[in-house]
Write a protein that holds these residues in place. Structure first.
Motif, PDB file in Angstrom:
ATOM      1  N   GLU A   1       0.884  -1.209   0.134  1.00 12.21           N
ATOM      2  CA  GLU A   1       0.138  -0.001   0.026  1.00 12.21           C
ATOM      3  C   GLU A   1       0.847   1.173   0.036  1.00 12.21           C
ATOM      4  OE1 GLU A   1      -3.325   0.185   2.699  1.00 12.21           O
ATOM      5  OE2 GLU A   1      -3.705  -1.814   2.644  1.00 12.21           O
TER       6      GLU A   1
ATOM      7  N   ARG B   1      -4.870  -7.286   4.202  1.00 15.13           N
ATOM      8  CA  ARG B   1      -6.287  -6.604   4.450  1.00 15.13           C
ATOM      9  C   ARG B   1      -7.352  -7.864   4.259  1.00 15.13           C
ATOM     10  NH1 ARG B   1      -6.548  -1.242   6.617  1.00 15.13           N
ATOM     11  NH2 ARG B   1      -5.158   0.026   5.564  1.00 15.13           N
TER      12      ARG B   1
ATOM     13  N   LEU C   1       0.939  -5.141   3.440  1.00 18.98           N
ATOM     14  CA  LEU C   1      -0.141  -5.143   4.307  1.00 18.98           C
ATOM     15  C   LEU C   1      -1.188  -6.271   4.084  1.00 18.98           C
ATOM     16  CD1 LEU C   1      -1.195  -3.974   7.253  1.00 18.98           C
ATOM     17  CD2 LEU C   1      -2.203  -2.412   6.034  1.00 18.98           C
TER      18      LEU C   1
ATOM     19  N   ARG D   1      -9.844  -3.143  -0.020  1.00 17.05           N
ATOM     20  CA  ARG D   1      -8.385  -2.687   0.528  1.00 17.05           C
ATOM     21  C   ARG D   1      -8.569  -1.040   0.575  1.00 17.05           C
ATOM     22  NH1 ARG D   1      -3.136  -4.168   1.401  1.00 17.05           N
ATOM     23  NH2 ARG D   1      -3.646  -6.313   0.691  1.00 17.05           N
TER      24      ARG D   1
ATOM     25  N   CYS E   1       0.445   5.842   0.672  1.00 24.95           N
ATOM     26  CA  CYS E   1      -0.640   6.648   1.378  1.00 24.95           C
ATOM     27  C   CYS E   1      -0.266   8.129   1.012  1.00 24.95           C
ATOM     28  CB  CYS E   1      -0.749   6.495   2.856  1.00 24.95           C
ATOM     29  SG  CYS E   1      -1.809   7.677   3.753  1.00 24.95           S
TER      30      CYS E   1
ATOM     31  N   HIS F   1      -8.673   1.121   3.938  1.00 26.80           N
ATOM     32  CA  HIS F   1      -7.449   2.327   4.398  1.00 26.80           C
ATOM     33  C   HIS F   1      -8.036   3.646   4.675  1.00 26.80           C
ATOM     34  CE1 HIS F   1      -3.463   3.979   3.041  1.00 26.80           C
ATOM     35  NE2 HIS F   1      -4.174   4.956   3.024  1.00 26.80           N
TER      36      HIS F   1
ATOM     37  N   ASP G   1      -9.903   3.663   8.040  1.00 26.72           N
ATOM     38  CA  ASP G   1      -8.926   3.768   9.125  1.00 26.72           C
ATOM     39  C   ASP G   1      -8.578   4.985   9.262  1.00 26.72           C
ATOM     40  OD1 ASP G   1      -8.443   0.949   9.809  1.00 26.72           O
ATOM     41  OD2 ASP G   1      -6.839   0.745   8.840  1.00 26.72           O
TER      42      ASP G   1
ATOM     43  N   TYR H   1      -2.133   3.163   7.582  1.00 22.17           N
ATOM     44  CA  TYR H   1      -1.700   1.971   7.258  1.00 22.17           C
ATOM     45  C   TYR H   1      -0.490   1.491   7.948  1.00 22.17           C
ATOM     46  CZ  TYR H   1       1.790   2.568   3.705  1.00 22.17           C
ATOM     47  OH  TYR H   1       3.129   2.867   3.151  1.00 22.17           O
TER      48      TYR H   1
ATOM     49  N   ARG I   1      -0.372  -0.603  11.080  1.00 20.90           N
ATOM     50  CA  ARG I   1      -1.001  -1.994  11.021  1.00 20.90           C
ATOM     51  C   ARG I   1       0.167  -3.019  10.478  1.00 20.90           C
ATOM     52  NH1 ARG I   1      -6.142  -2.720  11.603  1.00 20.90           N
ATOM     53  NH2 ARG I   1      -7.654  -1.109  11.410  1.00 20.90           N
TER      54      ARG I   1
END
Length: 206
Positions: free
Chosen positions: A102, A116, A114, A142, A104, A146, A149, A156, A159
């Motif tokens: 992932e 998911r 990660l 996913r 961000c 994300h 969250d 992310y 996690r």
């Protein structure tokens, strides 16, 4: 009345707005409609597939998405006051760096693997007050996890398993993303994910 959106600065890890739970939207007013319009424009300018309101400095429970492979769900939209239900389990196996990495927009230029859930249900309302209720699978699931969250003050990188968390913490110290005030502006600043060089080969960011 149509609201014309504008590009907003994207807030980087360390700013309190990203690390505090976002508040419920109590009324869909013109300020909320303008924010949603701005978020859509900002997400597109950043070449992102999702964007949460805290990422543009607004501590509200709103996120947008734009993704081609959504099944029967809308390829573009927004959700206010979402409820996300995991319908698939999260595997305890190590994530695959090739297929489960992932990125961000608030952790610019980086990506980490990660695990998911691959099946979720999203409920909430769009900016017109219409009810949203659909299921999502695979990468779209996913994306929704994300963004959801973000509304609960979880990025992310919070996690990651121990192996990848160690790498992230090293990078965090290097970048110094521990205080408020760090931002980047899509379309003005150099794209931290390199989309300017090769749009097709880059991992989607949220």
């Amino acid at each position: 009345m149509a609201f014309e959106g504008k590009v907003l600065p994207i807030v980087i890890h360390g700013d309190p707005v990203l690390h505090n739970r976002a508040a419920e939207v109590e009324e869909i007013n013109d300020d909320v409609r303008q924010l949603v319009a701005d978020m859509h424009v900002t997400q597109e300018a950043a070449r992102g597939v999702g964007l949460a309101a805290p990422q543009v400095g607004a501590g509200l429970r709103i996120f947008t998405w734009g993704f081609e492979h959504t099944g029967d769900a809308p390829q573009q939209g927004e959700v206010l006051n979402p409820v996300l239900t995991l319908l698939g389990k999260v595997s305890q196996e190590d994530p695959d760096p090739e297929t489960e990495t992932e990125g961000c927009l608030s952790v610019p230029g980086l990506g980490y693997p990660l695990k998911r859930a691959d099946h979720v249900r999203l409920q909430g309302f769009d900016v017109e007050g219409n009810e949203i209720d659909f299921e999502a699978h695979g990468w779209f699931a996913r994306i929704l996890q994300h963004e959801f969250d973000h509304l609960n003050a979880t990025l992310y990188v919070n996690r990651l398993n121990p192996r990848w968390a160690k790498r992230w913490k090293k990078e965090l110290r290097k970048q110094g993303w521990t205080t408020a005030g760090n931002t980047w502006i899509p379309g003005e600043d150099t794209d931290p994910f390199g989309h300017d060089e090769d749009d097709e080969s880059k991992t989607a960011e949220y």
